[in-house]
Design an enzyme around this catalytic site. Structure first.
Site, mmCIF file in Angstrom:
data_model
loop_
_atom_site.group_PDB
_atom_site.id
_atom_site.type_symbol
_atom_site.label_atom_id
_atom_site.label_comp_id
_atom_site.label_asym_id
_atom_site.label_seq_id
_atom_site.Cartn_x
_atom_site.Cartn_y
_atom_site.Cartn_z
ATOM 1 N N CYS A 7 0.808 -1.210 0.000
ATOM 2 C CA CYS A 7 0.000 0.000 0.000
ATOM 3 C C CYS A 7 0.843 1.261 0.000
ATOM 4 C CB CYS A 7 -0.896 0.005 1.235
ATOM 5 S SG CYS A 7 -1.717 -1.558 1.532
ATOM 6 N N GLY A 36 -1.578 1.631 -4.798
ATOM 7 C CA GLY A 36 -2.800 0.959 -4.398
ATOM 8 C C GLY A 36 -4.019 1.576 -5.036
ATOM 9 N N ASN A 111 1.703 -1.006 5.498
ATOM 10 C CA ASN A 111 2.207 -1.431 4.189
ATOM 11 C C ASN A 111 3.184 -2.564 4.415
ATOM 12 O OD1 ASN A 111 3.259 -1.698 1.602
ATOM 13 N ND2 ASN A 111 4.550 0.118 1.756
ATOM 14 N N GLY A 112 2.895 -3.747 3.847
ATOM 15 C CA GLY A 112 3.810 -4.871 3.981
ATOM 16 C C GLY A 112 3.074 -6.176 4.167
ATOM 17 N N CYS A 247 13.286 -3.914 -0.309
ATOM 18 C CA CYS A 247 12.910 -4.622 -1.530
ATOM 19 C C CYS A 247 13.465 -3.891 -2.745
ATOM 20 C CB CYS A 247 11.385 -4.707 -1.625
ATOM 21 S SG CYS A 247 10.788 -5.433 -3.171
ATOM 22 N N TYR A 253 10.265 -1.317 -10.176
ATOM 23 C CA TYR A 253 8.874 -1.167 -10.590
ATOM 24 C C TYR A 253 7.965 -0.400 -9.633
ATOM 25 C CZ TYR A 253 3.999 -2.343 -11.278
ATOM 26 O OH TYR A 253 2.640 -2.260 -11.419
ATOM 27 N N SER A 294 7.052 1.503 -16.073
ATOM 28 C CA SER A 294 8.342 1.293 -15.427
ATOM 29 C C SER A 294 9.420 0.812 -16.381
ATOM 30 C CB SER A 294 8.195 0.321 -14.249
ATOM 31 O OG SER A 294 7.464 -0.818 -14.639
ATOM 32 N N ASP A 356 11.192 -4.256 -20.618
ATOM 33 C CA ASP A 356 10.140 -4.306 -19.607
ATOM 34 C C ASP A 356 10.778 -4.625 -18.267
ATOM 35 O OD1 ASP A 356 7.647 -4.142 -18.507
ATOM 36 O OD2 ASP A 356 6.766 -5.802 -19.634
ATOM 37 N N ASP A 357 10.004 -4.467 -17.188
ATOM 38 C CA ASP A 357 10.583 -4.616 -15.854
ATOM 39 C C ASP A 357 10.684 -6.053 -15.379
ATOM 40 O OD1 ASP A 357 7.960 -5.219 -14.308
ATOM 41 O OD2 ASP A 357 7.506 -3.356 -15.346
ATOM 42 N N CYS A 393 8.006 -14.348 -3.049
ATOM 43 C CA CYS A 393 8.224 -13.257 -2.104
ATOM 44 C C CYS A 393 7.308 -13.467 -0.908
ATOM 45 C CB CYS A 393 7.929 -11.911 -2.758
ATOM 46 S SG CYS A 393 8.042 -10.514 -1.605
ATOM 47 N N CYS A 444 16.844 -6.628 -0.335
ATOM 48 C CA CYS A 444 16.330 -7.989 -0.401
ATOM 49 C C CYS A 444 16.223 -8.376 -1.871
ATOM 50 C CB CYS A 444 14.960 -8.087 0.259
ATOM 51 S SG CYS A 444 14.216 -9.739 0.105
ATOM 52 N N CYS A 447 13.692 -13.084 -4.141
ATOM 53 C CA CYS A 447 12.914 -13.647 -5.242
ATOM 54 C C CYS A 447 13.799 -14.036 -6.420
ATOM 55 C CB CYS A 447 11.824 -12.684 -5.688
ATOM 56 S SG CYS A 447 12.425 -11.021 -6.064
#
Length: 473
Positions: A7, A36, A111-112, A247, A253, A294, A356-357, A393, A444, A447
């Site tokens: 968020c 969001g 947020n998270g 992250c 992105y 992005s 692209d991202d 993730c 981090c 992923c």
């Protein structure tokens, strides 16, 4: 089925006579709308009385002038924009979450994603807690209010609660007398501080500060608790100093390109990602294009580094949101054509590099490549400004179980054939670690590597996705 959120957060303490904290919060959320689009909410504190409104929809759909006026003026407000993991709009899960406990009312915006949320919820339920939502914010609110019974203040209660919270959480909390902001010890999600005449502002990204004319002060440190009240700004760093892990996908992105996160410009990071891509995966071509939004900056970075001309390859319908939250594959495929159209003059008869991202399942990439070929591109070479996703993730980004990740099923050459490109190149893991050199914290990259800043569950928790990424419409 649980819903968890990635968020955008905003909070303001403004004691000036001309302050309109509800309107300022609305502008801040408007700037954070990219984080969001499912729901939106604002809570205003008018002399200790908390008034809240929230609903499903975009900021301008949820709030009009009359609705903002109904919240009152006051000196403090917090706001929240939200995504859910399943694309189902749910007003009940909209935030800020309002709770009333023995010490008074409390508004919480989060947020998270907590990796121990299920365990904490079960523990709380066993002691009589009744949950009305499926979001982690309610778990956090319970942890704080229970700790509040044995503490001297809300910030002290939050300090105690943080010893049990595991995972990603940036928080903005409002009590009758103050605003408290906090970031988890790893700093998975961004949070920054700004100043404005009469007080302070806290937000997920600096672009929200810019939207109301606030001046950036600094980032909230991983593990830090910040208190905003009539005495100004105070800080608690009890949980600071551990291993950090922002992250890295915030730079690729999630964040807006005009934001600065932990000391690094998002726009500059994407330009650098494109430049590194050009070094790692050169190819002869006539034009470089980016997939909005992005992919555009990374494409520009690729073009500058390679010397190949940059072109506008797609026109984006600006009245269509991030439509990848649509629940069915058929809707997602159709949404690509509604959202993007190829500018044939740029690609017809040319060898095209498309940047692209990310690629997750590959379906949307295949559709976009097909559109380029139908517009007359003679070759399509795809370059991706992140490494292949090979792990889930656990902290809020919609990177699924391995059995749904195309890079876990196919080689890069096979993926290229699947999506119909002449060649495919991903940014390396080393490359993505270099895109934000000089940042105030580590990253981090779990992923991409399987190495996370903290220990993660053996199995992916159900519906721990908070933010759906762009490639998978």
């Amino acid at each position: 089925m649980g819903i968890h959120e990635e968020c955008g957060l905003f909070g303001i303490y403004d004691g000036s006579a001309s302050a309109n904290v509800a309107l300022s919060t609305y502008y801040g959320l408007y700037a954070l709308q990219h984080r969001g689009q499912e729901s939106c909410g604002i809570t205003v504190n008018d002399d200790g009385i908390l008034t809240s409104y929230k609903d499903v929809g975009l900021a301008h759909e949820v709030f009009d002038q009359d609705r903002l006026l109904s919240l009152g003026k006051g000196k403090m407000a917090i706001g929240h924009v939200r995504y859910s993991g399943d694309g189902v709009a749910n007003r009940l899960n909209a935030q800020p979450l309002m709770v009333r406990h023995i010490k008074g009312p409390l508004a919480v915006a989060h947020n998270g994603a907590l990796i121990n949320g299920h365990e904490l919820k079960e523990e709380l339920e066993m002691t009589g807690a009744i949950f009305h939502t499926t979001c982690d914010a309610e778990i956090i609110a319970y942890m704080i209010t229970r700790a509040r019974l044995a503490s001297k203040s809300i910030e002290e209660a939050l300090e105690i609660a943080m010893t049990k919270l595991k995972g990603a959480y940036s928080l903005v909390i409002m009590s009758p007398k103050k605003i408290i902001a906090a970031r988890d010890p790893q700093g998975f999600r961004p949070l920054c501080l700004g100043t404005i005449d009469g007080g302070y502002v806290v937000a997920s990204e600096t672009c929200a500060l810019d939207s109301i004319g606030a001046k950036f002060l600094r980032d909230v440190e991983p593990g830090e608790i910040v208190i905003l009240d009539e005495n100004g700004l105070r800080s608690n760093r009890t949980h600071c100093g551990g291993k950090t892990g922002l992250c890295v996908f915030e730079y690729v992105y999630t964040a807006r390109p005009d934001s600065v996160i932990d000391g690094v410009s998002v726009h500059a990071a994407r330009l650098k990602a494109g430049a590194i891509l050009a070094q790692e995966h050169p190819v002869e071509a006539d034009v470089v294009i980016g997939v909005p939004d992005s992919g555009l900056d990374a494409a520009l970075g690729y073009a500058r580094e390679s010397g190949i001309p940059y072109g506008i390859g797609f026109i984006k319908n600006r009245y269509v949101g991030r439509t990848f939250i649509l629940p069915t594959q058929a809707e997602r495929v159709e949404a690509v054509h509604i959202k993007l159209n190829v500018l044939a003059d740029t690609v017809k008869g040319k060898r095209v590099i498309m940047v692209d991202d990310s690629i997750v399942r590959g379906t949307t990439s295949a559709n976009i490549v097909r559109m380029l070929r139908e517009a007359g591109a003679t070759e399509v070479h795809m370059r991706v400004s992140s490494p292949p996703f090979i792990n889930p993730c656990y902290f809020g980004t919609d990177i699924d179980d391995k059995d749904k990740l195309i890079a876990c099923k196919m080689s890069i050459e096979e993926i290229g054939k699947q999506i119909g490109v002449d060649s495919l190149g991903y940014l390396s893991v080393d490359g993505i670690k270099r895109i934000a050199e000089g940042a105030h914290c580590d990253f981090c990259t779990g992923c991409f590597t399987g190495v996370y800043p903290i220990e993660v569950p053996e199995k992916m928790p159900v519906d721990k996705f908070c933010y759906k990424i762009s490639e998978e419409v």
